[in-house]
Design a protein around this motif. Structure first.
Motif, PDB file in Angstrom:
ATOM      1  N   TYR A   1     -10.617 -41.638  59.881  1.00 32.26           N
ATOM      2  CA  TYR A   1      -9.377 -40.997  59.443  1.00 32.26           C
ATOM      3  C   TYR A   1      -9.379 -39.488  59.713  1.00 32.26           C
ATOM      4  O   TYR A   1      -8.309 -38.887  59.793  1.00 32.26           O
ATOM      5  CB  TYR A   1      -9.149 -41.258  57.955  1.00 32.26           C
ATOM      6  CG  TYR A   1      -8.867 -42.702  57.657  1.00 32.26           C
ATOM      7  CD1 TYR A   1      -7.588 -43.232  57.819  1.00 32.26           C
ATOM      8  CD2 TYR A   1      -9.874 -43.563  57.228  1.00 32.26           C
ATOM      9  CE1 TYR A   1      -7.319 -44.576  57.561  1.00 32.26           C
ATOM     10  CE2 TYR A   1      -9.620 -44.899  56.970  1.00 32.26           C
ATOM     11  CZ  TYR A   1      -8.343 -45.393  57.131  1.00 32.26           C
ATOM     12  OH  TYR A   1      -8.081 -46.719  56.882  1.00 32.26           O
TER      13      TYR A   1
ATOM     14  N   ALA B   1      -2.302 -42.395  61.824  1.00 38.01           N
ATOM     15  CA  ALA B   1      -2.848 -41.938  60.540  1.00 38.01           C
ATOM     16  C   ALA B   1      -4.107 -41.089  60.710  1.00 38.01           C
ATOM     17  O   ALA B   1      -4.540 -40.433  59.764  1.00 38.01           O
ATOM     18  CB  ALA B   1      -3.160 -43.145  59.647  1.00 38.01           C
TER      19      ALA B   1
ATOM     20  N   GLU C   1      -6.327 -38.006  61.446  1.00 39.06           N
ATOM     21  CA  GLU C   1      -6.188 -36.547  61.488  1.00 39.06           C
ATOM     22  C   GLU C   1      -7.213 -35.993  62.480  1.00 39.06           C
ATOM     23  O   GLU C   1      -8.400 -36.271  62.366  1.00 39.06           O
ATOM     24  CB  GLU C   1      -6.418 -35.948  60.097  1.00 39.06           C
ATOM     25  CG  GLU C   1      -6.349 -34.438  60.064  1.00 39.06           C
ATOM     26  CD  GLU C   1      -6.692 -33.870  58.698  1.00 39.06           C
ATOM     27  OE1 GLU C   1      -6.643 -32.644  58.535  1.00 39.06           O
ATOM     28  OE2 GLU C   1      -7.031 -34.673  57.795  1.00 39.06           O
TER      29      GLU C   1
ATOM     30  N   THR D   1     -10.033 -45.664  67.767  1.00 34.13           N
ATOM     31  CA  THR D   1      -8.781 -45.911  67.044  1.00 34.13           C
ATOM     32  C   THR D   1      -8.497 -47.405  66.989  1.00 34.13           C
ATOM     33  O   THR D   1      -8.457 -48.065  68.024  1.00 34.13           O
ATOM     34  CB  THR D   1      -7.596 -45.208  67.728  1.00 34.13           C
ATOM     35  OG1 THR D   1      -7.553 -45.604  69.105  1.00 34.13           O
ATOM     36  CG2 THR D   1      -7.733 -43.702  67.632  1.00 34.13           C
TER      37      THR D   1
ATOM     38  N   THR E   1      -2.756 -50.491  65.498  1.00 30.88           N
ATOM     39  CA  THR E   1      -1.959 -50.596  64.264  1.00 30.88           C
ATOM     40  C   THR E   1      -1.524 -52.028  64.007  1.00 30.88           C
ATOM     41  O   THR E   1      -1.553 -52.508  62.865  1.00 30.88           O
ATOM     42  CB  THR E   1      -0.735 -49.673  64.357  1.00 30.88           C
ATOM     43  OG1 THR E   1      -1.173 -48.340  64.632  1.00 30.88           O
ATOM     44  CG2 THR E   1       0.047 -49.687  63.042  1.00 30.88           C
TER      45      THR E   1
END
Length: 450
Positions: A144, A170, A172, A268, A271
């Motif tokens: 994250y 999401a 950062e 990553t 999603t």
């Protein structure tokens, strides 16, 4: 006949020019094999055939060289004055008798030196254990907060941010801008590693840049940077250059990605896959809750069947209390008998000893013990009497006689059978009504229904 005619002359082996050049070529090619030669290029010629012809020289000598198209098509053409390192065969151009070199491979001379330095450092650090899998830290997934150590203006950062935005918005990303090329670039990267550890604001670090030559990527082959990555408290991922590029940083990092884009894909989660996984976990949780509720309901039913009516429990406790009271009385009697026997024994001993003062003292002690015993017995009897009274009061409360005392009556047949409904009676039948202080007999003259 002259004497010289008797001397046998050796047979002469006469070579033609072609035979001589051919045998010389074979001797050169088999005698040397493939060798490495370093020198400076001059007189470079590249005709339409695609072959390269040039002279390779040093301060004292020179030699003709040829590199055919099938060997040079994946190599950038050199220029006059370039110093190169070649892998070659020694040969001879038979038609002219020119001694020459036939090239298999060519690279800049500095590149060869850098490659040797690379291999030496790689072997050294591997022997020290910096590449060992035992030292690799686990990469969290998903991440994250990701620290990005790269150039703020390079193409790599744009590719990475684009993929992260598409796959996992999401996440950062915190940029630690550094130099990724040059003599002091490795110092900039080491400083960024130290800053990231001090701030402790990310879960992992990605060191990355786009492709380039070995010289361009050399800052990632510095020994100081390798030790900094090895001792970094945060997990480090490397994605340097293209898929075929390998640096010391790649071997030292906890994870190596072939390209910056590949690193973004690896770090990553998709999603849609996350949503699908959440849906599956939700279904599993719902089923688990349902199973737990069913189990608790079964436990509740089992416990409810074990519950005992309070009146039955009081009756059982009253019985247990009577048993305990009997045991207590028996124990007290036994103890009294023991004390009496002890008193008789002591009296006998006193009579035998006969000293008057000792007798008086022992008598006083006996009296005290007797009084103490009586108090204990009275206390025990009082406590048991209170318990018995409490249980008796509870039993009286549950007794049907207590109900009669409150004004209720019990109606039954002459045969003592309790009447629960008037439908069981007949006209003219005798019935008995029980009061708290007596009974009443009557005859049924009329039966009324609700």
């Amino acid at each position: 006949m002259p004497m010289n005619d008797h001397i046998k002359k050796p047979a002469r082996k006469i070579f033609s020019i072609s035979q001589l050049n051919k045998q010389a070529k074979n001797l050169l090619e088999t005698g040397f094999g493939l060798i490495w030669v370093e020198g400076e290029i001059s007189n470079l010629s590249i005709p339409q055939s695609g072959h390269w012809y040039f002279t390779l020289k040093d301060n004292n000598a020179q030699i003709n060289c040829a590199m055919f198209r099938n060997k040079n098509r994946f190599i950038n053409p050199p220029a006059d004055g370039d110093r190169v390192l070649i892998r070659t065969r020694v040969s001879l151009f038979e038609a002219r008798g020119n001694y020459q070199l036939i090239l298999e491979y060519l690279e800049p001379a500095g590149f060869g030196q850098l490659q040797r330095q690379f291999e030496q450092l790689k072997n050294k650090l591997e022997a020290e254990g910096l590449f060992s899998e035992a030292h690799k830290k686990t990469i969290p997934h998903p991440i994250y907060q990701l620290g990005l150590i790269t150039s703020a203006t390079g193409a790599a950062i744009h590719d990475i941010l684009s993929i992260i935005k598409r796959r996992f918005a999401a996440m950062e990303v915190i940029l630690y801008p550094v130099q990724v090329q040059g003599d002091r670039a490795h110092e900039s990267i080491i400083q960024a590693l130290e800053v990231a550890q001090q701030r402790n604001e990310v879960e992992a670090l990605l060191i990355t840049r786009g492709g380039g030559s070995l010289e361009d990527l050399w800052c990632f082959n510095e020994e100081a940077l390798a030790h900094a990555i090895h001792h970094c408290q945060l997990p480090v991922i490397s994605a340097i250059g293209h898929e075929v590029d390998f640096t010391i940083a790649d071997f030292t990092a906890d994870l190596r990605a072939s390209t910056p884009s590949a690193a973004a894909e690896i770090l990553t989660p998709d999603t849609q896959q996350l949503l699908h996984r959440l849906s599956r976990l939700q279904q599993q949780l719902h089923q688990q809750i349902k199973n737990t509720l069913q189990l608790k309901q079964q436990q509740l039913d089992w416990l409810s069947r074990r519950l005992i009516n309070p009146a039955q429990r009081l009756i059982q406790q009253h019985k247990d209390l009577k048993v305990q009271f009997k045991r207590l009385n028996a124990a007290i009697k036994q103890r009294l008998q023991n004390f009496q026997q002890l008193l008789l024994s002591k009296k006998t001993q006193l009579r035998q000893l006969a000293p008057h003062q000792k007798i008086l003292t022992n008598q006083q002690l006996i009296n005290q013990l007797q009084q103490r015993l009586n108090r204990i017995i009275r206390q025990i009897l009082s406590n048991q009497q209170q318990k018995l009274s409490s249980v008796s009061h509870q039993l009286d409360t549950l007794s049907p006689l207590a109900t009669l005392q409150r004004g209720f009556t019990i109606t039954r047949t002459i045969g003592k059978e309790v009447i629960n409904s008037p439908s069981t009676l007949k006209k003219g039948e005798l019935i008995e009504t029980v009061f708290a202080e007596g009974k009443l007999r009557s005859k049924v003259t009329q039966i009324c229904k609700k």
